[in-house]
Design a protein around this motif. Structure first.
Motif, PDB file in Angstrom:
ATOM      1  N   GLN A  31       0.827  -1.198   0.000  1.00  0.00           N
ATOM      2  CA  GLN A  31       0.000   0.000   0.000  1.00  0.00           C
ATOM      3  C   GLN A  31       0.868   1.258   0.000  1.00  0.00           C
ATOM      4  N   SER A  32       1.901   1.249   0.796  1.00  0.00           N
ATOM      5  CA  SER A  32       2.733   2.454   0.832  1.00  0.00           C
ATOM      6  C   SER A  32       3.613   2.555  -0.414  1.00  0.00           C
ATOM      7  N   LEU A  33       4.040   1.417  -0.957  1.00  0.00           N
ATOM      8  CA  LEU A  33       4.803   1.457  -2.225  1.00  0.00           C
ATOM      9  C   LEU A  33       3.956   2.054  -3.349  1.00  0.00           C
ATOM     10  N   LEU A  34       2.695   1.620  -3.414  1.00  0.00           N
ATOM     11  CA  LEU A  34       1.823   2.061  -4.513  1.00  0.00           C
ATOM     12  C   LEU A  34       1.326   3.488  -4.327  1.00  0.00           C
ATOM     13  N   SER A  35       1.281   3.915  -3.068  1.00  0.00           N
ATOM     14  CA  SER A  35       0.739   5.247  -2.781  1.00  0.00           C
ATOM     15  C   SER A  35       1.605   6.357  -3.331  1.00  0.00           C
ATOM     16  N   ASP A  36       2.884   6.066  -3.506  1.00  0.00           N
ATOM     17  CA  ASP A  36       3.783   7.105  -4.019  1.00  0.00           C
ATOM     18  C   ASP A  36       4.805   6.465  -4.952  1.00  0.00           C
ATOM     19  N   LEU A  37       4.374   6.222  -6.183  1.00  0.00           N
ATOM     20  CA  LEU A  37       5.256   5.549  -7.138  1.00  0.00           C
ATOM     21  C   LEU A  37       6.465   6.410  -7.492  1.00  0.00           C
ATOM     22  N   SER A  38       6.385   7.713  -7.208  1.00  0.00           N
ATOM     23  CA  SER A  38       7.511   8.592  -7.526  1.00  0.00           C
ATOM     24  C   SER A  38       8.718   8.306  -6.621  1.00  0.00           C
ATOM     25  N   GLN A  39       8.471   7.618  -5.506  1.00  0.00           N
ATOM     26  CA  GLN A  39       9.583   7.271  -4.606  1.00  0.00           C
ATOM     27  C   GLN A  39      10.344   6.032  -5.096  1.00  0.00           C
ATOM     28  N   ILE A  40       9.791   5.339  -6.079  1.00  0.00           N
ATOM     29  CA  ILE A  40      10.379   4.081  -6.552  1.00  0.00           C
ATOM     30  C   ILE A  40      11.424   4.377  -7.636  1.00  0.00           C
ATOM     31  N   PRO A  41      12.622   3.833  -7.511  1.00  0.00           N
ATOM     32  CA  PRO A  41      13.616   4.013  -8.573  1.00  0.00           C
ATOM     33  C   PRO A  41      13.038   3.576  -9.920  1.00  0.00           C
TER      34      PRO A  41
END
Ligand code: MN
Length: 205
Positions: free
Chosen positions: A54-64
């Motif tokens: 949930q937290s990964l998907l909530s802010d995809l801009s944080q994902i390399p």
């Protein structure tokens, strides 16, 4: 690492609406594959380990950048399916929450209209994806997403979702997505939808 969540009923529990073979393949093959691929990605993306989907998907801009596609597809697959299994039950509860009933009445007229709107969104989804009842800024609305894209990546909070990938219905309903949708409503456990509606802090996966 993520694991396949427990299915709260047997594969044949939702018969005749959702057949046992579809349930088994959908859960043990499709959902498991999303989890395996998500775990493969997280093995490389060490900085993302320990976060909820949930937290990964909530802010995809944080994902390399190199991992975004996999997190979106496989994380979305894990999140969306976890919600989907839990929203269905062999002993589905009807809608009881006065707050949700009033919100649905205010927004859609009545429950039947809401169902029609979700069916329409689900039927209009070209190819693979989902139709959702979501909240945004405290307002209920119906939306549809492509592939495994999750409404939470758009800042929305889904409280009910229907999988309209062919793998969700093809064995029993073939091309008749409308018949699958009609059947699916029979196993919707509104007590789960109500929990998601009332509890803003709930973590699905
Ligand atoms: Mn699926």
């Amino acid at each position: 690492m993520f694991e396949l969540p427990i299915l709260p009923y047997s594969y044949d529990a939702l018969e005749p609406y959702i057949d046992a073979k579809t349930m088994e393949i959908h859960y043990t093959k499709h959902h498991q594959t999303y989890i395996n691929k998500l775990n493969d990605t997280l093995e490389k993306a060490t900085a993302l380990q320990g976060l909820s989907v949930q937290s990964l998907l909530s802010d995809l801009s944080q994902i390399p950048e190199e991992y975004v596609e996999s997190v979106k597809n496989n994380g979305g697959g894990h999140y969306n399916h976890t919600m989907y299994w839990n929203s269905m039950s062999p002993n589905p509860k009807s809608l009881e929450s006065p707050a949700l009933i009033s919100d649905i009445t205010h927004t859609f007229g009545d429950l039947e209209n809401l169902k029609e709107e979700i069916n329409k969104a689900a039927l209009q989804r070209f190819g693979s994806g989902w139709a959702w009842l979501s909240l945004f800024n405290g307002k209920l609305f119906v939306e549809s997403t492509l592939n495994q894209d999750s409404p939470i990546s758009l800042g929305h909070k889904p409280i009910l979702g229907v999988d309209v990938w062919e793998h969700a219905y093809y064995l029993k309903y073939q091309n008749r997505r409308d018949e699958y949708l009609t059947a699916w409503w029979n196993v919707i456990d509104w007590s789960y939808v109500e929990r998601l509606y009332l509890d803003s802090a709930i973590v699905i996966a």
